[in-house]
Design an enzyme around this catalytic site. Structure first.
Site, PDB file in Angstrom:
ATOM      1  N   TYR A 142     -82.862 -33.509 -25.153  1.00  0.00           N
ATOM      2  CA  TYR A 142     -83.513 -32.997 -23.941  1.00  0.00           C
ATOM      3  C   TYR A 142     -84.471 -31.899 -24.358  1.00  0.00           C
ATOM      4  O   TYR A 142     -84.111 -31.038 -25.175  1.00  0.00           O
ATOM      5  CB  TYR A 142     -82.459 -32.435 -22.979  1.00  0.00           C
ATOM      6  N   ASP A 237     -87.722 -29.052 -31.913  1.00  0.00           N
ATOM      7  CA  ASP A 237     -87.356 -28.295 -30.716  1.00  0.00           C
ATOM      8  C   ASP A 237     -86.191 -27.378 -31.112  1.00  0.00           C
ATOM      9  O   ASP A 237     -85.050 -27.831 -31.211  1.00  0.00           O
ATOM     10  CB  ASP A 237     -86.959 -29.257 -29.587  1.00  0.00           C
ATOM     11  N   LYS A 265     -85.270 -19.142 -25.122  1.00  0.00           N
ATOM     12  CA  LYS A 265     -83.922 -18.580 -24.957  1.00  0.00           C
ATOM     13  C   LYS A 265     -83.719 -17.242 -25.681  1.00  0.00           C
ATOM     14  O   LYS A 265     -84.007 -16.190 -25.116  1.00  0.00           O
ATOM     15  CB  LYS A 265     -82.885 -19.628 -25.366  1.00  0.00           C
TER      16      LYS A 265
HETATM   17  P1  KE4 Z   1     -86.162 -24.504 -20.248  1.00  0.00           P
HETATM   18  O1  KE4 Z   1     -87.417 -25.099 -19.661  1.00  0.00           O
HETATM   19  O2  KE4 Z   1     -84.934 -24.847 -19.429  1.00  0.00           O
HETATM   20  O3  KE4 Z   1     -86.303 -23.000 -20.532  1.00  0.00           O
HETATM   21  O4  KE4 Z   1     -85.936 -25.130 -21.690  1.00  0.00           O
HETATM   22  C1  KE4 Z   1     -85.873 -26.527 -21.797  1.00  0.00           C
HETATM   23  C2  KE4 Z   1     -85.150 -26.904 -23.074  1.00  0.00           C
HETATM   24  C3  KE4 Z   1     -85.895 -27.322 -24.157  1.00  0.00           C
HETATM   25  N1  KE4 Z   1     -85.301 -27.673 -25.324  1.00  0.00           N
HETATM   26  C4  KE4 Z   1     -83.953 -27.593 -25.465  1.00  0.00           C
HETATM   27  C5  KE4 Z   1     -83.331 -27.975 -26.779  1.00  0.00           C
HETATM   28  C6  KE4 Z   1     -83.149 -27.155 -24.394  1.00  0.00           C
HETATM   29  O5  KE4 Z   1     -81.804 -27.088 -24.546  1.00  0.00           O
HETATM   30  C7  KE4 Z   1     -83.747 -26.804 -23.175  1.00  0.00           C
HETATM   31  C8  KE4 Z   1     -82.944 -26.340 -21.967  1.00  0.00           C
HETATM   32  N2  KE4 Z   1     -81.537 -26.329 -22.131  1.00  0.00           N
HETATM   33  C9  KE4 Z   1     -80.754 -26.512 -20.915  1.00  0.00           C
HETATM   34  C10 KE4 Z   1     -79.284 -26.492 -21.319  1.00  0.00           C
HETATM   35  N3  KE4 Z   1     -78.861 -27.730 -21.792  1.00  0.00           N
HETATM   36  C11 KE4 Z   1     -81.082 -25.482 -19.891  1.00  0.00           C
HETATM   37  C12 KE4 Z   1     -80.108 -25.418 -18.731  1.00  0.00           C
HETATM   38  C13 KE4 Z   1     -80.759 -25.836 -17.446  1.00  0.00           C
HETATM   39  O6  KE4 Z   1     -81.477 -26.846 -17.447  1.00  0.00           O
HETATM   40  O7  KE4 Z   1     -80.499 -25.147 -16.429  1.00  0.00           O
END
Ligand code: KE4
Length: 429
Positions: A142, A237, A265
């Protein structure tokens, strides 16, 4: 009725699903989400006064634990001089220099406001730089909610992906090929067929969004070799692994240099931050120097930069990474001891302070393996653990996070919570 329930009923009147991000709705574990009033160290407190040991850590940013004094002080100090300028500021220069110094493959970096923005911008940059349109991603990985990435393997598996969400144009999804992860043959085959059309291959350095599973030995090296051979960019990523599994991310651990890296993060310390970085000859294709447009009102926001920098510097000062590994190893040993006691050898994957306990006895190396998990058993475990005072990610297909604020006592308390929770969850297996 709990205050959380009252808030959730109210939230649903004004917010889709009552949440600002779907995973928070507890749909994967049934029941209702709780609402948090405050968080400090390894603990969160909900609006009904319940205190929980937190193993989600706001999905990664809270690597020092919640609201560390150094970060709260930084917010207060920095905010006195302004919250946002929309004009270059010294903090963003310092943040960029730190990322370039710490992450081996990053020669230049552009700040943005989320992991989604970072990965979305990496794709546009790869397409602009190579002049190609195709993207390859992997099942179970993801990368945020950018259109080209909300795609799953299409029927013509090898070539055309199909939308994984309403609203994603089929024509766009068709440009994304989704391959099984940790499958070298599938990778070789795909590159033979479409390699010269691929702008970029994006992969979670360590996939942690379908539970957590590790790249098999040589798999990422093969990916690096094939992308080089066919002129496609390799995009790591590291939004989750960046600055968490090692100071320079997973790429530093394995000595591999991707062409672009998405970050997020940890570098925000809990405030909204993302970043994309990589080879200078590629990054210079970004506006205003280059023809690939990418922008953001709050990108490089002084408050977020100051807090993110303070977190990075604190991690370095505390020599965080060996400590996080030590904590992770202690946690893993304790969980494995409980599983041995109960006599159910569930799969447990870990890298440093990131982990996933799968409710399957099958070793988990990819999404298919992860899907053999007993989601009903996970659901029972999740709620029993919550009742006992430990909050794990509300989905069997997420990772757990330890922080420097988790004491050995916290972990020992958690083992006493997990033991009955696992017995209750597994007795019906
Ligand atoms: P954000 O757009 O949510 O800041 O980041 C997206 C993203 C990109 N790449 C990786 C490897 C990620 O894990 C994420 C987002 N992680 C999720 C948790 N599995 C965020 C939690 C959520 O969607 O509320």
């Amino acid at each position: 009725m709990s205050y959380s329930s009252k808030l959730f009923a109210l939230a649903k009147q004004f917010i889709p699903g009552g949440v600002n991000s779907p995973v928070r709705a507890f749909r994967n574990v049934e029941g209702e989400p709780f609402f948090v009033r405050r968080a400090k160290g390894s603990r969160i407190e909900d609006v009904d006064g319940r205190s929980l040991i937190d193993y989600v850590g706001t999905w990664g940013p809270a690597i020092l634990g919640h609201a560390p004094d150094v970060l709260v002080r930084t917010v207060q100090e920095t905010a006195k001089d302004g919250l946002s300028f929309g004009i270059p500021n010294p903090w963003e220069v310092e943040m960029a220099r730190t990322i370039v110094n710490w992450v081996p493959s990053v020669e230049k970096v552009r700040m943005c406001n989320s992991g989604t923005e970072a990965t979305m911008s990496c794709l546009r940059l790869a397409r602009g730089f190579t002049g190609r349109d195709r993207i390859i991603k992997f099942a179970g990985c993801y990368h945020g909610h950018g259109d080209s990435l909300l795609v799953s393997a299409g029927s013509g598996a090898l070539t055309h992906g199909r939308p994984d969400s309403a609203g994603v144009p089929a024509a766009l999804a068709a440009l994304t090929t989704v391959l099984p992860y940790n499958d070298p043959e599938a990778l070789e085959k795909a590159f033979k067929e479409i390699g010269h059309e691929v702008a970029g291959v994006i992969v979670e350095a360590v996939p942690a969004n379908a539970g957590l599973f590790l790249p098999k030995p040589g798999y990422l090296d093969l990916l690096r070799r094939l992308t080089q051979e066919y002129g496609a960019l390799l995009i790591f990523d590291e939004v989750m692994t960046g600055f968490r599994v090692a100071r320079g991310g997973y790429q530093e651990m394995i000595g591999l240099r991707p062409d672009l890296t998405a970050l997020g993060k940890v570098i925000g310390g809990g405030l909204p931050v993302g970043a994309l970085g990589g080879r200078a000859d590629i990054m210079d294709w970004l506006a205003p120097d280059g023809p690939v447009y990418q922008a953001g009102t709050l990108s490089g926001n002084p408050l977020a930069m100051a807090v993110g920098l303070a977190q990075l510097k604190e991690l370095e000062k505390l020599h965080a990474w060996p400590r996080l590994e030590e904590l992770g190893a202690f946690f893993e040993a304790g969980v494995r001891e409980i599983l041995a006691e109960i006599g159910v050898p569930l799969s447990f994957n870990r890298i440093g302070s990131m982990f996933c306990l799968f409710f399957t006895e099958k070793p988990v190396h990819n999404l298919e393996d992860a899907k053999t998990s007993d989601t009903a058993a996970f659901r029972r475990f999740f709620h029993e653990a919550l009742k006992g005072g430990a909050y794990f990610a509300p989905s069997p297909f997420e990772a757990g996070f330890l922080s420097l604020a988790h004491s050995q006592g916290d972990l020992e308390d958690t083992f006493e919570i997990m033991r009955p929770a696992l017995r209750a969850a597994l007795q019906k297996l």
